[in-house]
Design a protein around this motif. Sequence first.
Motif, PDB file in Angstrom:
ATOM      1  N   SER A   1     -23.066   4.279   3.817  1.00 18.99           N
ATOM      2  CA  SER A   1     -24.070   3.376   4.391  1.00 18.99           C
ATOM      3  C   SER A   1     -25.424   4.060   4.553  1.00 18.99           C
ATOM      4  CB  SER A   1     -23.594   2.860   5.752  1.00 18.99           C
ATOM      5  OG  SER A   1     -22.410   2.133   5.633  1.00 18.99           O
ATOM      6  N   SER A   2     -25.429   5.307   4.997  1.00 19.42           N
ATOM      7  CA  SER A   2     -26.704   5.984   5.240  1.00 19.42           C
ATOM      8  C   SER A   2     -27.495   6.149   3.954  1.00 19.42           C
ATOM      9  CB  SER A   2     -26.474   7.343   5.902  1.00 19.42           C
ATOM     10  OG  SER A   2     -25.715   8.194   5.062  1.00 19.42           O
TER      11      SER A   2
ATOM     12  N   SER B   1     -31.244   4.600   3.199  1.00 14.76           N
ATOM     13  CA  SER B   1     -32.382   5.430   2.810  1.00 14.76           C
ATOM     14  C   SER B   1     -32.953   5.006   1.462  1.00 14.76           C
ATOM     15  CB  SER B   1     -31.981   6.910   2.779  1.00 14.76           C
ATOM     16  OG  SER B   1     -31.009   7.160   1.788  1.00 14.76           O
TER      17      SER B   1
END
Length: 350
Positions: free
Chosen positions: A73-74, A78
């Motif tokens: 998810s990160s 980004s």
Amino acid sequence: MNSSTSPKTAFITGITGQDGSYLAELLLSKGYEVHGLIRRASTFTTDRIEHLYRDPHEPGAKLHLHYGELTDSSRLISLLSEIAPDEVYHLAAQSHVRVSFDEPEFTANTTGVGTVRLLEAIRMIGLDVRFYQASSSEMFGATPPPQHEETPFSPRSPYGVSKLFGYWTTRNYREAHGLYAVNGILFNHESPRRGETFVTRKIARAAARIALGHERHVYLGNLDAVRDWGFAPEYVEGMWRMLQADEPDDYVLATGTAHTVEDFARLCFGHVGLDWTRHVRFDERYLRPTEVDALIGDPSKAARELGWRPRTFVPELARIMVDAELSHLQGPTADVAPFPTPYPGRPIAG
């Protein structure tokens, strides 16, 4: 978000697959800047898009590739924050139906929950973006044809269940959060860029190899399965049309015609002057634990509201795929080879 006078930017998950490569071609031809998500692997996986790729640091480069995973998810947050695309095309998935029975958890985590991660990233960032979800005719499963946008779903595989999860997630984000999010419910669509383990490519490849004396037989599962097969480049145009509509909605893309696996084998082998019955062998290992007998789509809504209609049907599709295999085996050329020769050593952004 780009201004209306600037070229549009698109983000494609699954850009290295059949549909992703054709979609990237289409969007680049329309002047888009295209960003694609690819998985890190020890071997090159970008064969289908090598002919499109330029060093992203060169002036005028329009295609940019980024490493990432639908399980991270990160990374999705980004990347989407950095790229700020106008359109997101979510095509990535564990897309092999038979394999989904062997790897149901992995299929659910990527094909199903991966859609949540992507939509939640868009919501959290607050992107003003148009989102396309690659839904599938496998969601209909046991429901008798013809199947259209109002047909009840009855999936018969972990893949179909995972795609249905993504379908309802997309609708929920559209209704609950006001996102421009659409489902393209695409029936089977094929091309010379189809993966070799998919039945149409497997048959076309075998017909060419047998005709040239490279092998004698091909092993298949259920020859009686009925499918609605179209031509992939036409279907990615339908994806693009869905995101150009004034209001978001869900659409079936299909030809409305029905053929069995046996029909496809007969056409492919017949194109090279062979009797398919002499070369096709049955192997029960290719049967699914629960079969989907017939998928035949009704694309009338897409024709009426998007102006989309199929132009290539199974007899021509079989010829296209076999000719591409023959050309590849005898000495590929850029315009008819299954995909261009890989060029190693290119840089990847991200």
